[in-house]
Design a protein around this motif. Sequence first.
Motif, mmCIF file in Angstrom:
data_model
loop_
_atom_site.group_PDB
_atom_site.id
_atom_site.type_symbol
_atom_site.label_atom_id
_atom_site.label_comp_id
_atom_site.label_asym_id
_atom_site.label_seq_id
_atom_site.Cartn_x
_atom_site.Cartn_y
_atom_site.Cartn_z
ATOM 1 N N MET A 213 -10.029 45.658 0.023
ATOM 2 C CA MET A 213 -9.558 45.837 -1.359
ATOM 3 C C MET A 213 -10.266 44.848 -2.274
ATOM 4 O O MET A 213 -10.444 43.684 -1.940
ATOM 5 N N ASN A 214 -10.651 45.295 -3.430
ATOM 6 C CA ASN A 214 -11.352 44.444 -4.380
ATOM 7 C C ASN A 214 -10.437 43.323 -4.865
ATOM 8 O O ASN A 214 -9.282 43.550 -5.216
ATOM 9 N N THR A 215 -10.974 42.088 -4.900
ATOM 10 C CA THR A 215 -10.160 40.944 -5.315
ATOM 11 C C THR A 215 -9.834 40.963 -6.799
ATOM 12 O O THR A 215 -9.136 40.074 -7.287
ATOM 13 N N VAL A 216 -10.313 41.964 -7.526
ATOM 14 C CA VAL A 216 -9.962 42.081 -8.941
ATOM 15 C C VAL A 216 -8.457 42.261 -9.115
ATOM 16 O O VAL A 216 -7.889 41.954 -10.163
ATOM 17 N N PHE A 217 -7.780 42.732 -8.058
ATOM 18 C CA PHE A 217 -6.331 42.952 -8.121
ATOM 19 C C PHE A 217 -5.529 41.741 -7.653
ATOM 20 O O PHE A 217 -4.304 41.799 -7.602
ATOM 21 N N LYS A 218 -6.213 40.661 -7.286
ATOM 22 C CA LYS A 218 -5.542 39.512 -6.679
ATOM 23 C C LYS A 218 -4.445 38.945 -7.586
ATOM 24 O O LYS A 218 -3.339 38.643 -7.134
ATOM 25 N N LYS A 219 -4.732 38.792 -8.869
ATOM 26 C CA LYS A 219 -3.747 38.216 -9.789
ATOM 27 C C LYS A 219 -2.498 39.087 -9.862
ATOM 28 O O LYS A 219 -1.369 38.586 -9.816
ATOM 29 N N GLU A 220 -2.687 40.408 -9.981
ATOM 30 C CA GLU A 220 -1.544 41.312 -10.067
ATOM 31 C C GLU A 220 -0.711 41.271 -8.787
ATOM 32 O O GLU A 220 0.521 41.293 -8.827
ATOM 33 N N ILE A 221 -1.394 41.188 -7.654
ATOM 34 C CA ILE A 221 -0.691 41.120 -6.368
ATOM 35 C C ILE A 221 0.134 39.838 -6.274
ATOM 36 O O ILE A 221 1.282 39.846 -5.827
ATOM 37 N N GLU A 222 -0.443 38.719 -6.723
ATOM 38 C CA GLU A 222 0.285 37.450 -6.706
ATOM 39 C C GLU A 222 1.449 37.466 -7.696
ATOM 40 O O GLU A 222 2.515 36.902 -7.429
ATOM 41 N N ASP A 223 1.262 38.116 -8.849
ATOM 42 C CA ASP A 223 2.343 38.208 -9.836
ATOM 43 C C ASP A 223 3.534 38.976 -9.268
ATOM 44 O O ASP A 223 4.692 38.612 -9.500
ATOM 45 N N ILE A 224 3.250 40.046 -8.538
ATOM 46 C CA ILE A 224 4.333 40.828 -7.930
ATOM 47 C C ILE A 224 5.053 39.989 -6.880
ATOM 48 O O ILE A 224 6.289 40.000 -6.793
ATOM 49 N N SER A 225 4.292 39.232 -6.100
ATOM 50 C CA SER A 225 4.905 38.353 -5.100
ATOM 51 C C SER A 225 5.813 37.328 -5.765
ATOM 52 O O SER A 225 6.927 37.060 -5.296
ATOM 53 N N ALA A 226 5.359 36.758 -6.885
ATOM 54 C CA ALA A 226 6.183 35.792 -7.621
ATOM 55 C C ALA A 226 7.446 36.456 -8.160
ATOM 56 O O ALA A 226 8.518 35.840 -8.201
ATOM 57 N N SER A 227 7.335 37.724 -8.551
ATOM 58 C CA SER A 227 8.506 38.454 -9.056
ATOM 59 C C SER A 227 9.556 38.634 -7.960
ATOM 60 O O SER A 227 10.761 38.557 -8.224
ATOM 61 N N TYR A 228 9.094 38.877 -6.741
ATOM 62 C CA TYR A 228 10.030 38.939 -5.616
ATOM 63 C C TYR A 228 10.793 37.617 -5.485
ATOM 64 O O TYR A 228 12.010 37.595 -5.281
ATOM 65 N N ASP A 229 10.060 36.497 -5.599
ATOM 66 C CA ASP A 229 10.689 35.179 -5.478
ATOM 67 C C ASP A 229 11.733 34.967 -6.570
ATOM 68 O O ASP A 229 12.827 34.449 -6.313
ATOM 69 N N LEU A 230 11.391 35.360 -7.797
ATOM 70 C CA LEU A 230 12.317 35.182 -8.914
ATOM 71 C C LEU A 230 13.561 36.050 -8.748
ATOM 72 O O LEU A 230 14.682 35.612 -9.029
ATOM 73 N N LEU A 231 13.368 37.282 -8.296
ATOM 74 C CA LEU A 231 14.508 38.176 -8.071
ATOM 75 C C LEU A 231 15.399 37.626 -6.962
ATOM 76 O O LEU A 231 16.635 37.659 -7.053
ATOM 77 N N GLU A 232 14.768 37.091 -5.934
ATOM 78 C CA GLU A 232 15.508 36.489 -4.823
ATOM 79 C C GLU A 232 16.368 35.326 -5.321
ATOM 80 O O GLU A 232 17.544 35.198 -4.957
ATOM 81 N N ASP A 233 15.783 34.479 -6.169
ATOM 82 C CA ASP A 233 16.522 33.342 -6.725
ATOM 83 C C ASP A 233 17.686 33.810 -7.594
ATOM 84 O O ASP A 233 18.777 33.233 -7.565
ATOM 85 N N SER A 234 17.456 34.852 -8.397
ATOM 86 C CA SER A 234 18.507 35.355 -9.288
ATOM 87 C C SER A 234 19.677 35.932 -8.498
ATOM 88 O O SER A 234 20.844 35.727 -8.853
ATOM 89 N N LEU A 235 19.375 36.648 -7.431
ATOM 90 C CA LEU A 235 20.439 37.196 -6.587
ATOM 91 C C LEU A 235 21.204 36.080 -5.884
ATOM 92 O O LEU A 235 22.434 36.148 -5.742
ATOM 93 N N GLU A 236 20.490 35.052 -5.459
ATOM 94 C CA GLU A 236 21.145 33.894 -4.833
ATOM 95 C C GLU A 236 22.079 33.217 -5.828
ATOM 96 O O GLU A 236 23.197 32.811 -5.493
ATOM 97 N N ASN A 237 21.626 33.124 -7.071
ATOM 98 C CA ASN A 237 22.439 32.524 -8.125
ATOM 99 C C ASN A 237 23.708 33.345 -8.365
ATOM 100 O O ASN A 237 24.813 32.801 -8.511
ATOM 101 N N LEU A 238 23.560 34.674 -8.400
ATOM 102 C CA LEU A 238 24.714 35.561 -8.588
ATOM 103 C C LEU A 238 25.693 35.432 -7.427
ATOM 104 O O LEU A 238 26.912 35.337 -7.627
ATOM 105 N N LYS A 239 25.162 35.410 -6.224
ATOM 106 C CA LYS A 239 26.010 35.285 -5.033
ATOM 107 C C LYS A 239 26.830 33.998 -5.074
ATOM 108 O O LYS A 239 28.042 34.005 -4.826
ATOM 109 N N ASN A 240 26.168 32.893 -5.413
ATOM 110 C CA ASN A 240 26.864 31.608 -5.474
ATOM 111 C C ASN A 240 27.907 31.577 -6.583
ATOM 112 O O ASN A 240 28.973 30.976 -6.438
#
Length: 222
Positions: free
Chosen positions: A1-28
Motif C-alpha cells: 500500500m502506498n505510504t501516502v495514506f499513512k497519515k490517514e491510517i494513523e489518524d483513524i488509529s488515534a480516533s480508536y484511542d480517543l473513543l476508547e478513552d471516552s467510553l472508559e470515562n462514561l463507564k467510570n
Amino acid sequence: MNTVFKKEIEDISASYDLLEDSLENLKNKILQEHIPDCSKNGQVEEIQNALQMFEKVKNHMNELANLKGSYKEIFGDYIIDNDQEEDNEEIEEENEKDIKDVADRTTWKKENENIRIETARPDGSSSYPNIIPIHIFEEIVRTIIDQFVRYNKDYIKTSTISSLLNDKIIQETNYKKSPKTLVYSVIKVLIKENILENKENYKRMYVLRESPEYILKWLESI
C-alpha cells in the motif's frame, strides 16, 4: 500500500484511542458517580437502568477492542504504536507505582524558547532530559485544560493528549516517534506544580487539582 495514506491510517488509529478513552470515562461516571448518587436518593429503578447501561458500555468497549485489534492487524505497518516504543520514560510511566515520586525527581526551567525538563533516575545515577519548545509545552497544557472544560472529562490520560497533538508534535519537535514521551514529561511538571494528580487507584489517569483559570495564569507567568 502506498505510504501516502499513512497519515490517514494513523489518524483513524488515534480516533480508536480517543473513543476508547471516552467510553472508559462514561463507564467510570456511571459506576462511580451516577449509581452512588441514585443509591443515596433511593432511586432503585434508576440504579437498574444505570446498571443496564453500564453493561451495554462494557459490551461496546469489548466490541471496540476487537475492532481496534483487527484494524491494527490490517494496517499495523503504517501505525506508530506508542505502546511499543522503546523509550525509558514511557516504560517508567507504565511501571511507576508512585507518580508523585517521579515528579519529585523532576526539575524544569525555561531556557530561551524551550522548556527543559529533567528527571533523575531512582538510584540517582543519571537523569534524562526533555527539551520542549515553549509553544508546544503551552499547547499541551491548554489541550489538557480543554479536555476538562470543554469536554467535561473527569480525568485525562497521556495517550489521549498525545493522540490529539500527534501531528503537531511530530511536525514541530524532535519527538517524531514518541509524542507520548513529550506529553508525559509535561504531565510530570504539572504534578510537580500541584496542578494535576494521579486519579486514586488508577495508573496513568490524572485529575485536576487547580482551576483552569489558575492554570492559565500560571502558564502566562512562565
